[in-house]
Enzyme design. Structure first.
Site: not given
Ligand code: COA
Length: 349
Positions: A123, A266, A296
């Site tokens: 990520c 993020h 996500n």
């Protein structure tokens, strides 16, 4: 000259400047109620624990490179045309273990024989990609780089895992970075990057690599081909490392937190975004959030959040942004920029 990003950071070499931004989400939307129809979960649980209402998911036959090409071509359009001399794809879900996805993407973007490679930092991959691209530009290896974050976690999630199915979605976002100067709006950097490999097991797909091979007939637990995450420990690590890394990069940039207009972190979980804001002592409304609509999306999450905020008029030209990410590895990274003037996001479909 903006005094707070000193010329020491670039040593008089070219800086990487955002020239375009583009995104693409697969058309199919999976709502929390859709998940609740097949798993033991509910819209209320998912919204309360994650802030997510829906996510986009690819149809079978589609792969990460397809999303990357769509986002990359939109970023090039946003930057004024199909002109770039390097392509980086940050992803955890490459089309295949070998070769990398980026050369295929570069070729399909019509960019010719340019250098192209993948960045594997889960990520945090997009922020790592920005750092690598900035290095290519600073060293004169490239003058215009397409940095794409693209992931299709739906291809690695255990269909029976209600936790990861609730959290992750598919998508892609890209920026074009051009050679410029550190004092102009859009200039990216400095960076803070880090990792802790001793906690690799917190986020992992155990099989399919050289440790647990996908040899026909080999006794690998089929579940080991799926993405596995220790949610609570990841949650704590994400808050701690994004807050710490944010502070480090601000100190390198010579910016105070009060000077930051928006933090684009993020998009892991709305509660993580709220906790990072609290840890930094920032009002929650300074954290950009689009997680409700996309979930996500791993390496795609920061460019998707940037593009959404830009299109919504939240990011005014010159606004001071702090980008911070955390992911498997563990890895983390942060950077700063002032939002460029005259760059419009091209989103799709
Ligand atoms: N629906 C209903 N219940 C669920 C559920 C779902 N989708 N997912 C988990 N649960 C259950 C668990 O089984 C557990 O039940 P139990 O108490 O009977 O064992 C309970 O909810 C609490 O689980 P827990 O894991 O403690 O919940 P949580 O509040 O920590 O939330 C996450 C789980 C995954 C949402 C949260 O830990 C998180 O967001 N972690 C970070 C994830 C992330 O961002 N990863 C990528 C980082 S880059």
């Amino acid at each position: 000259m903006d005094e707070d990003i000193s010329s020491r950071e670039t040593g008089g070499r070219p800086a990487a400047v955002v020239a375009g931004i583009g995104t693409w989400l697969p058309p199919r939307v999976v709502t929390n109620d859709d998940l609740a129809a097949e798993l033991d979960t509910s819209d209320a649980w998912i919204r309360t624990r994650t802030g997510i209402a829906r996510r986009h998911v690819i149809d079978s036959g589609m792969a990460t490179s397809d999303l990357a090409v769509e986002a990359g071509s939109r970023a090039l359009k946003s930057a004024g045309g199909p002109d770039a001399d390097a392509v980086l794809v940050a992803t955890t879900t490459p089309d295949r273990p070998c070769p990398a996805t980026a050369p295929d993407v570069a070729s399909r973007l019509g960019l010719g024989a340019v250098p192209a490679f993948d960045v594997a930092a889960v990520c945090s991959g997009f922020v790592y990609g920005l750092a690598v691209a900035s290095g290519l530009i600073a060293d004169g290896i490239a003058r215009r780089v397409v940095v794409i974050g693209a992931d299709t976690y739906s291809t690695i999630l255990d269909p029976g895992d209600r936790t990861t199915r609730a959290v992750f979605g598919d998508g892609a976002g890209a920026v074009v970075l051009r050679a410029g100067t550190a004092d102009e709006p859009g200039a990216v950097g400095p960076f803070d990057l880090g990792s802790d490999g001793s906690l690799a097991e917190l986020i992992t797909v155990p099989a399919g690599g050289s440790r647990q091979r996908s040899t026909p007939g080999a006794p690998v637990d089929p579940g080991d081909h799926y993405f596995q995450m220790q949610g609570k420990r990841v949650f704590r690590g994400a808050v701690e490392h994004m807050a710490q890394s944010a502070r480090s990069v601000l100190s390198r940039a010579g910016w105070s937190l009060e000077q930051v207009d928006h933090v684009v972190a993020h998009q892991a979980n709305q509660r993580i975004l709220d906790a990072v804001a609290e840890e930094l002592g920032l009002a929650r409304d300074r954290m950009v959030s689009n997680i409700e609509h996309v979930g996500n999306t791993s390496a795609a999450s920061i460019p998707l959040a940037l593009a959404d905020a830009a299109r919504a008029g939240v990011l005014r030209p010159g606004a001071r942004l702090l980008l911070t990410a955390f992911g498997g590895g563990l890895t983390w990274g942060s950077t700063v920029l002032r939002w460029p003037i005259g760059v419009s996001a091209v989103t799709g479909p």
